[in-house]
Design a protein around this motif. Structure first.
Motif, short mmCIF file in Angstrom:
data_model
loop_
_atom_site.label_atom_id
_atom_site.label_comp_id
_atom_site.label_asym_id
_atom_site.label_seq_id
_atom_site.Cartn_x
_atom_site.Cartn_y
_atom_site.Cartn_z
N GLU A 101 53.51 127.72 144.25
CA GLU A 101 53.89 126.98 143.04
C GLU A 101 52.68 126.75 142.13
N SER A 102 51.53 126.53 142.73
CA SER A 102 50.31 126.33 141.95
C SER A 102 49.86 127.63 141.28
N PHE A 104 51.67 130.47 140.61
CA PHE A 104 52.61 131.12 139.72
C PHE A 104 53.28 130.18 138.72
N GLY A 105 53.06 128.86 138.84
CA GLY A 105 53.61 127.92 137.88
C GLY A 105 55.12 127.83 137.92
N LEU A 106 55.68 127.67 139.11
CA LEU A 106 57.13 127.58 139.27
C LEU A 106 57.45 126.77 140.53
N LYS A 107 58.73 126.60 140.79
CA LYS A 107 59.18 125.92 141.99
C LYS A 107 59.96 126.91 142.85
N ASN A 209 61.58 127.88 136.90
CA ASN A 209 60.56 128.76 136.32
C ASN A 209 60.09 128.16 135.02
N ASP A 210 58.83 127.76 134.96
CA ASP A 210 58.29 127.15 133.75
C ASP A 210 57.63 128.15 132.82
N ASN A 211 57.60 129.44 133.25
CA ASN A 211 56.95 130.46 132.42
C ASN A 211 57.91 131.03 131.38
#
Length: 211
Positions: A101-102, A104-107, A209-211
């Protein structure tokens, strides 16, 4: 709203196609925990033998159960044989969840722990985790990002390799590897020629997904 029951669809190339998405982490597993896992693995006397192969309508094998049967200590077996080791492996699956998660910026969601045994004569041809090599879906289309934990090195052969990226990883105790599950990250295992190789593969599904 995206939930663990309604994951994002992660398409090939979502994370990119380059070697920067292959992460090799030394000493991911603490020595004390590693020793408990190492002591346990050779004592495993029960392996999953109930999986069934999965085929596409055209007869293409999407999952070959015969290849994996008799060498997977599934989560329920592991919990029954050694609850402490089950808890330890599960702890590192959640540690890897946080790491993924750190990076790739997601859950992501997780799956229960397993331990795999690789005997002499076993190898694995390059493959993707969530797709066939030609890009068609396999039986595990939500294996978006995946990791491997390595517990021992008293074997020969059994290297992890990524032919598209010219990367070979020699397993060593406590090492972890991360890669996306699509066909841009084909990976294989060279034949184990002596000894027994123990690993935990762990598969993560994107739920936010925050990207």
């Amino acid at each position: 709203m995206i939930t663990e029951d309604s994951p994002w669809e992660i398409k090939p190339g979502h994370f990119g196609t380059g070697p920067e998405n292959i992460h090799v982490i030394d000493n991911f597993i603490d020595e004390f925990d590693l020793k408990k896992i190492q002591d346990f693995c050779p004592t495993i006397n029960e392996w999953n033998n109930e999986a069934e192969s999965v085929y596409a309508e055209d007869g293409t094998c999407l999952y070959n159960a015969d290849y994996w049967n008799d060498r997977q200590c599934s989560s329920d077996i592991l919990l029954r044989l050694n609850p402490e080791v089950h808890s330890i492996v599960d702890k590192y699956i959640y540690k890897m969840k946080e790491t993924i998660e750190s990076i790739f910026g997601l859950k992501v969601s997780v799956r229960p722990p397993v331990i795999m045994k690789w005997r002499p004569g076993i190898e694995q041809q390059p493959h993707a985790d969530k797709q066939l090599n030609d890009g068609r879906p396999n039986a595990f289309v939500d294996y978006d990002i995946n990791s491997l934990f390595y517990y021992n090195d008293n074997f020969t052969g059994g290297d992890l390799y990524y032919p598209q990226h010219g990367i070979t990883v020699r397993p060593k105790p406590g090492l972890a590897v991360i890669h996306p599950g699509d066909f841009h990250y084909l990976h294989g295992v060279s034949m184990v020629t002596s000894g027994e190789r123990y690993t935990t593969p762990s598969f993560y599904t994107v739920v936010k997904n925050d990207n």
